[in-house]
Motif scaffolding. Structure first.
Motif, PDB file in Angstrom:
ATOM      1  N   LEU A  46       1.073  -1.278  -0.145  1.00 53.45           N
ATOM      2  CA  LEU A  46       0.027   0.069  -0.073  1.00 53.45           C
ATOM      3  C   LEU A  46       0.858   1.250  -0.092  1.00 53.45           C
ATOM      4  O   LEU A  46       1.889   1.434   0.503  1.00 53.45           O
ATOM      5  N   SER A  47       0.359   2.407  -0.610  1.00 48.05           N
ATOM      6  CA  SER A  47       1.030   3.455  -0.823  1.00 48.05           C
ATOM      7  C   SER A  47       1.081   4.261   0.667  1.00 48.05           C
ATOM      8  O   SER A  47      -0.081   4.471   1.072  1.00 48.05           O
ATOM      9  N   CYS A  48       2.168   4.760   1.047  1.00 47.28           N
ATOM     10  CA  CYS A  48       2.308   5.441   2.253  1.00 47.28           C
ATOM     11  C   CYS A  48       1.453   6.770   2.185  1.00 47.28           C
ATOM     12  O   CYS A  48       0.847   7.190   3.039  1.00 47.28           O
ATOM     13  N   LEU A  49       1.702   7.461   1.016  1.00 46.27           N
ATOM     14  CA  LEU A  49       1.131   8.715   0.446  1.00 46.27           C
ATOM     15  C   LEU A  49      -0.552   8.521   0.228  1.00 46.27           C
ATOM     16  O   LEU A  49      -1.260   9.210   0.880  1.00 46.27           O
ATOM     17  N   GLY A  50      -0.603   7.586  -0.647  1.00 46.56           N
ATOM     18  CA  GLY A  50      -1.952   7.379  -1.313  1.00 46.56           C
ATOM     19  C   GLY A  50      -2.759   6.795  -0.665  1.00 46.56           C
ATOM     20  O   GLY A  50      -3.947   6.865  -0.953  1.00 46.56           O
TER      21      GLY A  50
END
Length: 200
Positions: free
Chosen positions: A40-44
Protein backbone atom coordinates in the motif's frame (compact mmCIF):
# COMPACT_ATOMS: atom_id res chain seq x y z
CA UNK A 1 -20.84 6.60 21.01
CA UNK A 2 -19.00 6.51 17.66
CA UNK A 3 -20.39 5.72 14.22
CA UNK A 4 -17.66 4.04 12.16
CA UNK A 5 -18.91 2.76 8.79
CA UNK A 6 -16.62 1.00 6.33
CA UNK A 7 -15.19 3.12 3.54
CA UNK A 8 -17.01 0.93 0.99
CA UNK A 9 -20.33 1.97 2.52
CA UNK A 10 -19.35 5.63 2.38
CA UNK A 11 -18.32 5.31 -1.25
CA UNK A 12 -21.72 3.84 -2.12
CA UNK A 13 -24.12 5.45 0.36
CA UNK A 14 -22.20 8.29 1.99
CA UNK A 15 -24.75 10.96 1.08
CA UNK A 16 -27.37 8.97 3.01
CA UNK A 17 -25.27 7.55 5.84
CA UNK A 18 -23.20 10.54 6.95
CA UNK A 19 -26.00 13.01 7.73
CA UNK A 20 -27.79 10.34 9.78
CA UNK A 21 -24.59 9.26 11.54
CA UNK A 22 -23.55 12.81 12.43
CA UNK A 23 -27.01 13.57 13.77
CA UNK A 24 -27.29 10.42 15.89
CA UNK A 25 -23.70 9.66 16.90
CA UNK A 26 -21.38 11.61 19.17
CA UNK A 27 -18.56 11.19 16.69
CA UNK A 28 -18.35 9.85 13.16
CA UNK A 29 -15.32 8.02 11.80
CA UNK A 30 -14.70 5.57 9.00
CA UNK A 31 -12.47 2.53 8.66
CA UNK A 32 -11.06 0.26 5.99
CA UNK A 33 -9.36 -3.11 5.89
CA UNK A 34 -6.87 -3.00 3.03
CA UNK A 35 -4.79 -6.15 2.80
CA UNK A 36 -1.26 -6.73 1.54
CA UNK A 37 -0.32 -3.68 3.59
CA UNK A 38 3.33 -3.66 2.53
CA UNK A 39 2.21 -2.93 -1.02
CA UNK A 40 0.00 0.00 0.00
CA UNK A 41 1.11 3.54 -0.72
CA UNK A 42 2.27 5.50 2.30
CA UNK A 43 0.99 8.73 0.75
CA UNK A 44 -1.87 7.43 -1.36
CA UNK A 45 -3.55 5.60 1.51
CA UNK A 46 -1.98 5.96 4.95
CA UNK A 47 -1.65 9.73 4.80
CA UNK A 48 -4.58 10.30 2.46
CA UNK A 49 -7.01 8.77 4.99
CA UNK A 50 -6.84 11.77 7.30
CA UNK A 51 -7.36 14.40 4.60
CA UNK A 52 -10.30 12.36 3.33
CA UNK A 53 -11.76 12.21 6.83
CA UNK A 54 -11.36 15.97 7.22
CA UNK A 55 -13.09 16.69 3.93
CA UNK A 56 -15.98 14.43 4.93
CA UNK A 57 -16.32 16.27 8.25
CA UNK A 58 -15.33 13.17 10.24
CA UNK A 59 -13.38 13.16 13.49
CA UNK A 60 -11.46 9.89 13.21
CA UNK A 61 -10.09 7.13 11.01
CA UNK A 62 -9.60 3.48 11.80
CA UNK A 63 -8.25 0.50 9.91
CA UNK A 64 -7.59 -3.18 10.28
CA UNK A 65 -5.17 -3.64 11.95
CA UNK A 66 -2.25 -2.46 14.09
CA UNK A 67 -0.64 -5.88 14.50
CA UNK A 68 -1.85 -9.14 13.02
CA UNK A 69 -0.39 -12.64 12.89
CA UNK A 70 3.07 -13.99 13.57
CA UNK A 71 4.61 -13.48 10.14
CA UNK A 72 5.48 -9.83 10.57
CA UNK A 73 8.91 -9.97 8.98
CA UNK A 74 9.00 -12.53 6.20
CA UNK A 75 7.06 -15.60 7.36
CA UNK A 76 4.70 -17.53 5.13
CA UNK A 77 1.12 -16.40 4.88
CA UNK A 78 -1.06 -18.94 3.03
CA UNK A 79 -3.62 -16.26 2.12
CA UNK A 80 -1.01 -13.95 0.59
CA UNK A 81 -2.42 -11.25 2.81
CA UNK A 82 -0.93 -8.88 5.34
CA UNK A 83 -2.59 -6.23 7.45
CA UNK A 84 -0.10 -5.15 10.12
CA UNK A 85 1.25 -1.63 10.29
CA UNK A 86 4.13 -2.31 12.68
CA UNK A 87 6.63 -5.11 13.26
CA UNK A 88 7.38 -6.85 16.52
CA UNK A 89 10.66 -7.77 18.09
CA UNK A 90 11.56 -9.15 21.48
CA UNK A 91 10.15 -6.69 24.04
CA UNK A 92 9.72 -4.00 21.37
CA UNK A 93 7.52 -2.67 18.60
CA UNK A 94 9.23 -1.67 15.37
CA UNK A 95 7.64 1.15 13.41
CA UNK A 96 7.18 1.15 9.64
CA UNK A 97 6.87 3.67 6.83
CA UNK A 98 3.15 2.98 6.92
CA UNK A 99 2.85 3.82 10.60
CA UNK A 100 4.99 6.96 10.23
CA UNK A 101 2.82 8.12 7.31
CA UNK A 102 -0.25 7.61 9.50
CA UNK A 103 1.39 9.65 12.26
CA UNK A 104 2.04 12.46 9.79
CA UNK A 105 -1.57 12.24 8.64
CA UNK A 106 -2.72 12.68 12.23
CA UNK A 107 -0.50 15.75 12.52
CA UNK A 108 -1.98 17.10 9.27
CA UNK A 109 -5.45 16.76 10.74
CA UNK A 110 -4.35 18.47 13.96
CA UNK A 111 -3.02 21.56 12.20
CA UNK A 112 -6.18 21.80 10.10
CA UNK A 113 -8.20 21.65 13.31
CA UNK A 114 -5.96 24.30 14.88
CA UNK A 115 -6.48 26.66 11.95
CA UNK A 116 -10.25 26.08 12.05
CA UNK A 117 -10.31 26.88 15.79
CA UNK A 118 -8.28 30.05 15.35
CA UNK A 119 -10.65 31.21 12.61
CA UNK A 120 -13.61 30.48 14.91
CA UNK A 121 -12.00 32.44 17.75
CA UNK A 122 -11.38 35.40 15.46
CA UNK A 123 -14.94 35.35 14.15
CA UNK A 124 -16.42 35.01 17.64
CA UNK A 125 -14.40 38.06 18.69
CA UNK A 126 -15.66 40.05 15.71
CA UNK A 127 -12.13 40.32 14.36
CA UNK A 128 -11.53 41.14 10.71
CA UNK A 129 -8.28 41.32 8.74
CA UNK A 130 -6.56 40.20 5.54
CA UNK A 131 -4.85 37.50 7.59
CA UNK A 132 -8.21 36.08 8.64
CA UNK A 133 -9.47 36.17 5.06
CA UNK A 134 -6.32 34.39 3.88
CA UNK A 135 -6.75 31.75 6.59
CA UNK A 136 -10.34 31.13 5.49
CA UNK A 137 -9.20 30.69 1.89
CA UNK A 138 -6.49 28.23 2.89
CA UNK A 139 -8.88 26.18 5.02
CA UNK A 140 -11.48 26.24 2.28
CA UNK A 141 -9.29 25.18 -0.65
CA UNK A 142 -6.18 23.38 0.61
CA UNK A 143 -7.68 20.20 2.14
CA UNK A 144 -9.45 19.10 -1.04
CA UNK A 145 -6.44 19.99 -3.18
CA UNK A 146 -4.13 17.92 -0.97
CA UNK A 147 -6.55 15.00 -0.87
CA UNK A 148 -6.71 15.00 -4.67
CA UNK A 149 -2.91 15.08 -4.91
CA UNK A 150 -2.54 12.17 -2.51
CA UNK A 151 -5.29 10.15 -4.17
CA UNK A 152 -3.59 10.58 -7.54
CA UNK A 153 -0.55 8.73 -6.19
CA UNK A 154 -2.70 5.60 -5.95
CA UNK A 155 -3.49 3.17 -3.14
CA UNK A 156 -0.83 0.62 -4.14
CA UNK A 157 2.88 1.09 -4.69
CA UNK A 158 3.56 0.78 -8.43
CA UNK A 159 6.46 -1.52 -9.20
CA UNK A 160 8.03 0.89 -11.69
CA UNK A 161 10.48 3.76 -11.42
CA UNK A 162 8.04 5.96 -13.37
CA UNK A 163 6.05 6.53 -10.18
CA UNK A 164 8.98 8.05 -8.28
CA UNK A 165 8.70 11.62 -9.69
CA UNK A 166 4.96 11.67 -8.97
CA UNK A 167 5.56 10.46 -5.42
CA UNK A 168 8.23 13.10 -4.87
CA UNK A 169 6.01 15.81 -6.34
CA UNK A 170 3.16 14.77 -4.03
CA UNK A 171 5.51 14.87 -1.04
CA UNK A 172 6.65 18.38 -1.95
CA UNK A 173 3.05 19.47 -2.45
CA UNK A 174 1.88 18.25 0.95
CA UNK A 175 4.96 19.70 2.67
CA UNK A 176 4.17 23.06 1.06
CA UNK A 177 0.53 22.83 2.14
CA UNK A 178 1.51 22.05 5.73
CA UNK A 179 3.90 25.00 5.80
CA UNK A 180 1.16 27.27 4.45
CA UNK A 181 -1.36 26.09 7.03
CA UNK A 182 1.12 26.45 9.89
CA UNK A 183 2.12 29.92 8.70
CA UNK A 184 -1.56 30.96 8.60
CA UNK A 185 -1.99 29.62 12.15
CA UNK A 186 1.00 31.56 13.46
CA UNK A 187 0.01 34.81 11.75
CA UNK A 188 -3.58 34.66 12.91
CA UNK A 189 -2.63 33.63 16.44
CA UNK A 190 -0.14 36.52 16.57
CA UNK A 191 -2.75 39.04 15.46
CA UNK A 192 -5.32 37.73 17.93
CA UNK A 193 -2.79 37.91 20.77
CA UNK A 194 -1.88 41.47 19.81
CA UNK A 195 -5.56 42.42 19.67
CA UNK A 196 -6.18 40.97 23.12
CA UNK A 197 -3.22 42.86 24.56
CA UNK A 198 -4.21 46.21 23.08
CA UNK A 199 -7.96 45.73 23.51
CA UNK A 200 -8.62 46.79 19.91
Amino acid sequence: DIWCPAIELLDRFGDEILPFAKQNGKETWYYDASGRARTLSCLGLFRWRFWHAWNLGLTGVGWWTYKYGNYLWDGFNPNDDYFSHVYDAQDAIITSKRWEAAREGIEDYEILFLLKELIRQAEDAGYSSDTLNDARQILSKTPQSVENTLAAVGRRLPLTTDSVPQYEAATESIDSARAQILSACLKLKGELSEQNQTGH
